[in-house]
Design a protein around this motif. Structure first.
Motif, short mmCIF file in Angstrom:
data_model
loop_
_atom_site.label_atom_id
_atom_site.label_comp_id
_atom_site.label_asym_id
_atom_site.label_seq_id
_atom_site.Cartn_x
_atom_site.Cartn_y
_atom_site.Cartn_z
N UNK A 313 43.60 67.21 36.41
CA UNK A 313 44.25 65.97 35.97
C UNK A 313 43.39 65.22 34.96
N UNK A 314 42.09 65.15 35.20
CA UNK A 314 41.19 64.45 34.29
C UNK A 314 41.10 65.14 32.94
N UNK A 315 41.21 66.45 32.94
CA UNK A 315 41.09 67.21 31.69
C UNK A 315 42.28 67.01 30.77
N UNK A 316 43.40 66.54 31.29
CA UNK A 316 44.60 66.39 30.46
C UNK A 316 44.38 65.47 29.26
N UNK A 317 43.60 64.41 29.46
CA UNK A 317 43.32 63.48 28.36
C UNK A 317 41.83 63.16 28.25
N UNK A 318 41.00 64.12 28.67
CA UNK A 318 39.54 63.96 28.63
C UNK A 318 39.10 62.67 29.32
N UNK A 319 39.68 62.43 30.49
CA UNK A 319 39.34 61.23 31.25
C UNK A 319 38.07 61.40 32.09
N UNK A 320 37.63 62.64 32.29
CA UNK A 320 36.44 62.85 33.11
C UNK A 320 36.14 64.32 33.30
N UNK A 328 27.74 66.72 53.91
CA UNK A 328 26.72 66.05 54.70
C UNK A 328 26.98 66.16 56.18
N UNK A 329 26.05 65.68 56.97
CA UNK A 329 26.21 65.70 58.42
C UNK A 329 27.40 64.85 58.87
N UNK A 330 27.64 63.75 58.12
CA UNK A 330 28.75 62.86 58.46
C UNK A 330 29.88 62.92 57.44
N UNK A 331 29.51 62.97 56.16
CA UNK A 331 30.49 62.83 55.09
C UNK A 331 30.45 64.01 54.12
N UNK A 332 31.57 64.19 53.43
CA UNK A 332 31.65 65.15 52.33
C UNK A 332 31.82 64.36 51.04
N UNK A 333 31.34 64.93 49.92
CA UNK A 333 31.30 64.20 48.66
C UNK A 333 31.86 65.04 47.52
N UNK A 334 32.58 64.38 46.59
CA UNK A 334 33.05 65.00 45.35
C UNK A 334 32.65 64.08 44.20
N UNK A 335 31.88 64.62 43.24
CA UNK A 335 31.31 63.82 42.16
C UNK A 335 32.05 64.03 40.85
N UNK A 336 32.25 62.93 40.11
CA UNK A 336 32.91 62.99 38.81
C UNK A 336 32.22 62.04 37.83
N UNK A 337 32.25 62.41 36.56
CA UNK A 337 31.84 61.51 35.49
C UNK A 337 33.11 61.08 34.77
N UNK A 338 33.39 59.78 34.77
CA UNK A 338 34.63 59.29 34.17
C UNK A 338 34.34 58.66 32.81
N UNK A 339 35.30 58.81 31.89
CA UNK A 339 35.12 58.36 30.51
C UNK A 339 36.10 57.28 30.09
N UNK A 340 37.04 56.92 30.96
CA UNK A 340 38.08 55.99 30.53
C UNK A 340 38.33 54.88 31.55
N UNK A 341 37.29 54.47 32.25
CA UNK A 341 37.36 53.32 33.13
C UNK A 341 38.46 53.39 34.16
N UNK A 342 39.24 52.32 34.28
CA UNK A 342 40.30 52.24 35.29
C UNK A 342 41.38 53.29 35.07
N UNK A 343 41.58 53.70 33.85
CA UNK A 343 42.57 54.76 33.59
C UNK A 343 42.11 56.07 34.22
N UNK A 344 40.83 56.34 34.16
CA UNK A 344 40.30 57.54 34.82
C UNK A 344 40.44 57.44 36.33
#
Length: 377
Positions: A313-320, A328-344
């Motif tokens: 979805x992010x790749x459609x308009x280079x949003x991220x 983690x022992x408690x949580x799982x994480x997914x990391x992203x670099x966003x380029x378009x603020x709230x739109x991303x």
């Protein structure tokens, strides 16, 4: 001859209200820069053709400083007669290299110009001199003995210089990397050069540094080594059991990352960490949810499948772009670099629903000054 200018983001607005920043996103910055360059391209080309390049800093520096603070830039020859090139460089700083790469991917068509996101090898190594007090140090006078590291696919260097006994190591390193960047290019130096040592004696099997490029090319070709860009290289990581805690992300058992220098700084001081991507309108964000929501024994595969839906979805308009993920022992994480603020962020939220991300997932900023919030709240 090229001109290199290092810029440091003068006059940038401070982040006084991190909860509601005035948006000037990376996508907007890159678009504004390209609009300006397209309008100035012929003027810049004329200046190059006339040979009066002293004008360039006053024309280019304010625009780079305004739209892409902290980047270095350099003009050079193009790929065809009458062409010129423009390079925007992160100068070896990983997060800036990533943004320079993204800047180039937004290139519109501009005639008679070639663009690069890292310094390219020079056709001829410059015979320049560094002056340190009364010492005149010529980098081209380095001699080296290479050692091939098959496992790491690197070439380790032992170096000698006629002034090695008089020069401080600081000067030797500065001179060496200036000439290496000319010989191998910015990414080539990072990719192919391993450890560096200086010798007080010139070794019997040494070669002049000007022959290093040919040696590296022959070594790479004969062994099938691939030229991997730093922006496409990921690292695995984990928090040692003795250091795990309930602090943010400090429960990580294992993960992968596309920009570990930044994440490593976060792990050093999570409560004081400031996201360096923010200075150019990008941001490191991550989704977190209970590790128990992932099927046991298949945690990584399911997490990555959800990540793939969001990335598409992010790749459609280079949003991220993706920056990795972790369990983690408690949580799982997914990391992203966003380029378009709230739109991303809206893109992430919409795609996360389609991907089946747990309902209680949180959206977090890596920056310590920006509070997180429920993703679907």
């Amino acid at each position: 001859m090229s001109f290199l200018s290092r810029l440091f983001g003068k006059g940038q607005q401070s982040l006084e209200h991190p909860q509601a920043p005035a948006e000037f996103t990376f996508n907007q910055r890159a678009a504004a820069f390209w609009d300006w360059f397209a309008s100035a391209a012929e003027e810049l080309r004329d200046i190059h053709n006339q040979g009066d390049r002293k004008q360039l800093p006053s024309i280019v520096s304010p625009k780079v400083d305004e739209f892409l603070p902290g980047m270095a830039w350099v003009f050079g020859p193009g790929t065809e007669k009458g062409f010129h090139s423009f390079t925007l460089s992160g100068e070896g700083v990983m997060y800036r290299q990533i943004l320079a790469d993204q800047w180039l991917k937004r290139l519109p068509g501009i005639e008679n110009w070639t663009f690069y996101a890292s310094r390219q090898p020079e056709e001829e190594v410059g015979d320049f001199t560094l002056v340190d007090d009364d010492l005149k140090f010529r980098p081209i006078e380095f001699w080296l003995t290479p050692e091939i590291d098959e496992e790491k696919e690197k070439v380790h260097l032992m170096l000698w210089h006629p002034l090695i006994e008089k020069a401080e190591e600081r000067l030797c390193m500065q001179a060496l990397f200036l000439v290496l960047d000319e010989i191998l290019g910015e990414f080539g130096t990072t990719r192919w050069v391993g450890s560096i040592q200086f010798s007080q004696k010139r070794l019997a099997e040494s070669m002049p540094i000007t022959e290093l490029k040919e040696f590296v090319e022959e070594t790479r070709a004969s062994r099938g080594w691939k030229m991997l860009s730093p922006v496409d290289t990921w690292n695995g990581y984990s928090i040692p059991p003795a250091k795990r805690s309930a602090a943010r992300r400090m429960d990580t058992m294992g993960g992968s990352c596309g920009c570990f220098p930044v994440l490593g700084s976060f792990f050093d001081e999570p409560k004081k960490f400031e996201d360096p991507f923010l200075e150019m309108g990008a941001a490191w964000v991550y989704l977190s949810f209970s590790s128990a929501d992932l099927p046991k024994g298949n945690e990584v595969e399911v997490r990555e499948a959800m990540t793939d839906v969001i990335v598409s979805a992010l790749e459609q308009d280079r949003s991220g772009i993706p920056l990795g993920g972790a369990t983690g022992e408690r949580l799982a994480y997914m990391d992203f670099l966003i380029f378009d603020g709230e739109r991303s962020l809206a893109r992430i939220r919409e795609a996360a629903r389609k991907a089946g991300v747990p309902a209680d997932t949180r959206l977090e900023f890596l920056d310590s000054r920006r509070p997180g919030r429920p993703l679907f709240g």
